[in-house]
Scaffold this active site. Sequence first.
Site, short mmCIF file in Angstrom:
data_model
loop_
_atom_site.label_atom_id
_atom_site.label_comp_id
_atom_site.label_asym_id
_atom_site.label_seq_id
_atom_site.Cartn_x
_atom_site.Cartn_y
_atom_site.Cartn_z
N ASP A 1 -1.98 -0.78 5.97
CA ASP A 1 -2.31 -0.09 7.22
C ASP A 1 -3.80 0.12 7.46
O ASP A 1 -4.18 0.61 8.51
CB ASP A 1 -1.63 1.29 7.25
CG ASP A 1 -2.34 2.29 6.37
OD1 ASP A 1 -2.51 2.02 5.15
OD2 ASP A 1 -2.75 3.34 6.88
N ASP B 1 0.85 -1.18 0.00
CA ASP B 1 0.00 0.00 0.00
C ASP B 1 0.90 1.24 0.00
O ASP B 1 2.10 1.16 0.29
CB ASP B 1 -0.88 -0.04 1.25
CG ASP B 1 -1.67 1.22 1.47
OD1 ASP B 1 -2.37 1.65 0.54
OD2 ASP B 1 -1.56 1.80 2.58
N ASP C 1 -0.21 5.24 0.99
CA ASP C 1 -0.41 6.16 2.12
C ASP C 1 -0.53 5.41 3.44
O ASP C 1 -1.28 4.45 3.56
CB ASP C 1 -1.67 7.00 1.87
CG ASP C 1 -1.53 7.88 0.65
OD1 ASP C 1 -0.85 8.91 0.74
OD2 ASP C 1 -2.09 7.50 -0.40
#
Length: 270
Positions: free
Chosen positions: A213, A9, A11
């Site tokens: 996240d 991922d 961000d």
Amino acid sequence: MDAHLIVSDLDGTLLGADHDLAEITIATLRELAGQGHHIALASGRHHLDMLAFRDRLGIDAHIISSNGAWTLNPKGLCLRRHYLTSEIAQTLIALPRPDGVRLNIYRDDAWVIDDHAPGLLALHDATGFGYRVEASPEMSAEGIGKALYIGQPEALAELESAVRQVAGEALHITYSMANSLEIMAAGVNKGTAVAALLDDLGIPADRCLAFGDNLNDMEMLALAGEGHVMANAHPSLATEVPGARVIGHHAEHAVAIQLRERFGLASAVS
């Protein structure tokens, strides 16, 4: 060493607090690509936005964008795309929204939003990617890979409930952040996109390392033989993916540090 697929991922994971790539991250992924490992960037972002990060890396990397709605090969050619049906897209466009909630839609070539939201552009300072404003009645329902509602969590919870009532079984609904409700066609998520890419590359899932996240990373982390949850992750992500390893904070370049340790690279560069 057998080739692995390393998928991350952006961000809150691969990118730092400035929403950009750190030099240690660039150097690490370049070293691993040079050893024959495959790299993929998997994000809720639009692929045109993600190309700037791939170019900064300077390596052959696949792109999985819009939570799996598009997959691009290292040359930028589209391998797979998945659209919402026009009927469902029109329903989402017309659905009443609480005050302050912005509707965003992702097409092959554009990010379209229903009104100006300059605060959103700060997330894209590193790439320069921006939106085009179209009032909802003017939005076409054709060729939409992702619908994204941005607003306060309480307002999004109300909207999510309404979306599930009108078309829940035909959709994959998730969150990339607490203020970002993301909607794709059923079966479209980062996990299914990574599974298809592994098939393309002939790599088994146990040789896949994934990093994430937030809740839109859940399926990808569960699929990977080596899943990694960031220390700054959504509070429930580690519980949802109990087999994943919790590592450091994205602002401290934890993905790069973990990869250097895992593959025995020389001491981290500054």
